[in-house]
Write an enzyme that holds these catalytic residues in place. Structure first.
Site, PDB file in Angstrom:
ATOM      1  N   LYS A 101       0.840  -1.185   0.000  1.00 56.62           N
ATOM      2  CA  LYS A 101       0.000   0.000   0.000  1.00 56.62           C
ATOM      3  C   LYS A 101       0.881   1.243   0.000  1.00 56.62           C
ATOM      4  O   LYS A 101       2.001   1.152   0.508  1.00 56.62           O
ATOM      5  CB  LYS A 101      -0.965   0.034   1.194  1.00 56.62           C
ATOM      6  CG  LYS A 101      -0.398  -0.329   2.559  1.00 56.62           C
ATOM      7  CD  LYS A 101       0.710   0.411   3.225  1.00 56.62           C
ATOM      8  CE  LYS A 101       0.727   1.881   3.402  1.00 56.62           C
ATOM      9  NZ  LYS A 101       1.975   2.379   4.109  1.00 56.62           N
TER      10      LYS A 101
ATOM     11  N   TYR B  82      -4.497   4.146   6.212  1.00 61.04           N
ATOM     12  CA  TYR B  82      -5.021   3.181   7.197  1.00 61.04           C
ATOM     13  C   TYR B  82      -6.375   3.637   7.739  1.00 61.04           C
ATOM     14  O   TYR B  82      -7.263   2.821   7.978  1.00 61.04           O
ATOM     15  CB  TYR B  82      -4.034   2.998   8.357  1.00 61.04           C
ATOM     16  CG  TYR B  82      -2.843   2.155   8.002  1.00 61.04           C
ATOM     17  CD1 TYR B  82      -2.900   0.759   8.048  1.00 61.04           C
ATOM     18  CD2 TYR B  82      -1.644   2.737   7.607  1.00 61.04           C
ATOM     19  CE1 TYR B  82      -1.804  -0.020   7.716  1.00 61.04           C
ATOM     20  CE2 TYR B  82      -0.540   1.966   7.269  1.00 61.04           C
ATOM     21  CZ  TYR B  82      -0.635   0.594   7.327  1.00 61.04           C
ATOM     22  OH  TYR B  82       0.462  -0.181   6.996  1.00 61.04           O
TER      23      TYR B  82
HETATM   24  P1  NDP Z   1      12.495   1.606   2.474  1.00 62.61           P
HETATM   25  O1  NDP Z   1      13.040   2.914   2.041  1.00 62.61           O
HETATM   26  O2  NDP Z   1      12.980   1.050   3.752  1.00 62.61           O
HETATM   27  O3  NDP Z   1      12.749   0.520   1.355  1.00 62.61           O
HETATM   28  C1  NDP Z   1      12.413   0.718   0.022  1.00 62.61           C
HETATM   29  C2  NDP Z   1      13.364  -0.064  -0.875  1.00 62.61           C
HETATM   30  O4  NDP Z   1      12.956   0.126  -2.232  1.00 62.61           O
HETATM   31  C3  NDP Z   1      14.804   0.411  -0.820  1.00 62.61           C
HETATM   32  O5  NDP Z   1      15.545  -0.138   0.224  1.00 62.61           O
HETATM   33  C4  NDP Z   1      15.334  -0.033  -2.179  1.00 62.61           C
HETATM   34  O6  NDP Z   1      15.690  -1.420  -2.108  1.00 62.61           O
HETATM   35  C5  NDP Z   1      14.082   0.028  -3.075  1.00 62.61           C
HETATM   36  N1  NDP Z   1      14.125   1.171  -3.997  1.00 62.61           N
HETATM   37  C6  NDP Z   1      14.034   1.089  -5.337  1.00 62.61           C
HETATM   38  N2  NDP Z   1      14.120   2.295  -5.897  1.00 62.61           N
HETATM   39  C7  NDP Z   1      14.273   3.178  -4.886  1.00 62.61           C
HETATM   40  C8  NDP Z   1      14.428   4.595  -4.860  1.00 62.61           C
HETATM   41  N3  NDP Z   1      14.435   5.338  -5.976  1.00 62.61           N
HETATM   42  N4  NDP Z   1      14.559   5.180  -3.657  1.00 62.61           N
HETATM   43  C9  NDP Z   1      14.526   4.470  -2.531  1.00 62.61           C
HETATM   44  N5  NDP Z   1      14.392   3.110  -2.495  1.00 62.61           N
HETATM   45  C10 NDP Z   1      14.274   2.468  -3.681  1.00 62.61           C
HETATM   46  O7  NDP Z   1      10.907   1.776   2.492  1.00 62.61           O
HETATM   47  P2  NDP Z   1       9.866   0.838   3.251  1.00 62.61           P
HETATM   48  O8  NDP Z   1      10.322  -0.561   3.198  1.00 62.61           O
HETATM   49  O9  NDP Z   1       9.548   1.415   4.567  1.00 62.61           O
HETATM   50  O10 NDP Z   1       8.543   1.045   2.331  1.00 62.61           O
HETATM   51  C11 NDP Z   1       8.413   0.412   1.074  1.00 62.61           C
HETATM   52  C12 NDP Z   1       6.921   0.261   0.734  1.00 62.61           C
HETATM   53  O11 NDP Z   1       6.300  -0.553   1.710  1.00 62.61           O
HETATM   54  C13 NDP Z   1       6.123   1.562   0.705  1.00 62.61           C
HETATM   55  O12 NDP Z   1       5.211   1.542  -0.354  1.00 62.61           O
HETATM   56  C14 NDP Z   1       5.397   1.583   2.029  1.00 62.61           C
HETATM   57  O13 NDP Z   1       4.168   2.280   1.979  1.00 62.61           O
HETATM   58  C15 NDP Z   1       5.173   0.111   2.264  1.00 62.61           C
HETATM   59  N6  NDP Z   1       5.103  -0.221   3.690  1.00 62.61           N
HETATM   60  C16 NDP Z   1       4.054  -0.962   4.147  1.00 62.61           C
HETATM   61  C17 NDP Z   1       3.942  -1.292   5.464  1.00 62.61           C
HETATM   62  C18 NDP Z   1       2.809  -2.131   5.947  1.00 62.61           C
HETATM   63  O14 NDP Z   1       2.665  -2.302   7.161  1.00 62.61           O
HETATM   64  N7  NDP Z   1       2.005  -2.710   5.059  1.00 62.61           N
HETATM   65  C19 NDP Z   1       4.928  -0.821   6.453  1.00 62.61           C
HETATM   66  C20 NDP Z   1       6.034  -0.100   5.867  1.00 62.61           C
HETATM   67  C21 NDP Z   1       6.105   0.189   4.541  1.00 62.61           C
HETATM   68  P3  NDP Z   1      16.914  -2.003  -2.968  1.00 62.61           P
HETATM   69  O15 NDP Z   1      18.126  -1.306  -2.443  1.00 62.61           O
HETATM   70  O16 NDP Z   1      16.875  -3.445  -2.665  1.00 62.61           O
HETATM   71  O17 NDP Z   1      16.634  -1.694  -4.405  1.00 62.61           O
END
Ligand code: NDP
Length: 373
Positions: A138, A223
């Site tokens: 989401k 949410y």
């Molecule tokens: P993070 O920043 O921790 O992780 C995102 C990952 O996406 C990065 O580590 C990277 O992984 C990849 N990525 C690819 N392109 C980019 C870019 N241009 N900039 C930054 N990161 C990039 O975010 P979250 O994990 O917190 O959130 C990711 C998604 O998950 C969001 O959509 C958020 O809304 C959702 N979410 C949902 C939750 C829930 O409870 N359902 C809780 C937290 C988040 P890599 O280095 O491997 O490419």
């Protein structure tokens, strides 16, 4: 009628299944009292190895129906780390340039997209074109138009599109929804949803409109929107919304800090909600009907969820949300099981329609109609 005790016994008997309410294919839970899982596993590649992906991956170690077999990442060092942690062969590792080749990989059934919000749409279209099921975090997209395109792409490719609404499988949430559906709260009149936290690092993608598609509303306010819908049990038809910004440097143009909004439902029920990146301790749902109430605080955090109703405390046993979610999603994809509260593309799209209407109301200063077309 199913009693609460029946519900609890069956719910706690297994971390991943609520068989009496499911429409699982015959034989899926056939071996004893319906609780032994099918041995077929959903093989999942995780895309975007960030903070939430790590949480999901750790939770999936306890899954009975889903396992990680691949990764897609832009960071080679993370790929090496995940290969070691989850025993992933090099042939199942991809980056953002070459992951279309996943179509030829028989070890991967589904891709779970856990990247910044604005990337979900283009990435989901590519995963669907590769013929793999899409599980997407989401918000599914950054507007309703993109969400609709994702639904159409998955339909055309004949693959599932599921949105990571983990609360739809959470025990307290499901019990309150059961009570409301069975009339124990009477006619629903009012819902309150408060969702927020105080955001830190000003350089993170969550505060970059290009990657986040907005601010708090896309990330945490969703949410309250989604909760309003499953708690009230109707789709809202109008919204009024007001925005407040105390820090225009951190929250630039198009990045919302705090929004209050009110929803109206066809029955006459109303909701009052708050979405913010500027307050802590804000994770609360309250549902009021003419025969009773339900309250949850915390209501959508990683748990344990605390809840009570006019009949007393619920506080149902905590199971790691992402473990249950992935086992349930595997049962949907592999066995055709139906979720009690949907998690399909249409469900994600309705939230995007409402978010579009919230921004319209803020822009015009008027009540906005919510049209699901
Ligand atoms: P993070 O920043 O921790 O992780 C995102 C990952 O996406 C990065 O580590 C990277 O992984 C990849 N990525 C690819 N392109 C980019 C870019 N241009 N900039 C930054 N990161 C990039 O975010 P979250 O994990 O917190 O959130 C990711 C998604 O998950 C969001 O959509 C958020 O809304 C959702 N979410 C949902 C939750 C829930 O409870 N359902 C809780 C937290 C988040 P890599 O280095 O491997 O490419």
């Amino acid at each position: 009628m199913q009693t609460r005790r029946d519900f609890l016994q069956k719910l706690t008997a297994t971390a991943f299944s609520i068989p009496m309410l499911s429409s699982a294919a015959p034989g899926v839970f056939a071996q004893t009292k319906g609780l032994i899982p099918n041995d077929k596993m959903l093989r999942v590649a995780i895309m975007g190895l960030g903070s939430y992906a790590n949480r999901v991956a750790d939770a999936m170690k306890d899954c009975k129906r889903a396992k990680i077999t691949g990764v897609i990442s832009g960071t080679p060092s993370k790929i090496t780390d995940w290969q070691a942690r989850f025993n992933i062969p090099a042939k199942n590792c991809y980056n953002y340039e070459n992951f279309d080749a996943i179509k030829d990989n028989p070890d991967i059934d589904a891709v779970y997209i856990i990247t910044p919000n604005a990337l979900h749409h283009p990435q989901a279209l590519r995963v669907a074109a590769a013929g793999k099921h899409v599980i997407c975090e989401k918000p599914m997209s950054i507007n309703a138009q993109e969400g609709r395109e994702m639904i159409e792409a998955c339909k055309k490719a004949g693959v599932h599109l599921l949105i990571g609404y983990r609360m739809h499988f959470e025990a307290n949430t499901l019990e309150i929804v059961r009570m409301r559906r069975e009339g124990e709260l009477g006619t629903i009149r009012f819902f309150q949803g408060l969702s927020g936290f105080k955001i830190g690092d000003p350089t993170q993608w969550r505060l970059n409109r290009e990657l986040a598609g907005g601010g708090a509303m896309m990330d945490i306010g969703i949410y309250a929107i989604n909760g309003a819908r499953y708690m009230v049990g109707e789709e809202p038809i109008w919204v009024t919304a007001q925005e407040v910004k105390t820090d225009p440097v951190k929250f630039r143009e198009g990045v919302d800090e705090t929004i209050t909004f009110q929803l109206g439902f066809p029955s006459g029920a109303i909701a009052s909600c708050l979405s913010t990146y500027n307050m802590n301790y804000l994770d609360k749902f309250y549902l009021n009907g003419d025969k009773g109430f339900a309250e949850m605080q915390p209501s959508t955090g990683y748990g344990p969820i605390r809840s009570w109703t006019h009949k007393g405390r619920l506080d149902l046993p905590h199971v790691t949300h992402q473990t249950t979610q992935m086992d349930e999603m595997a049962a949907m994809i592999l066995d055709g099981k139906k979720a009690i509260i949907p998690v399909d593309g249409e469900e994600g799209w309705k939230d995007m329609v409402i978010i579009d209407a919230i921004f319209e109301s803020i822009r015009t200063g008027q009540k906005a109609e919510i049209k699901y077309v």
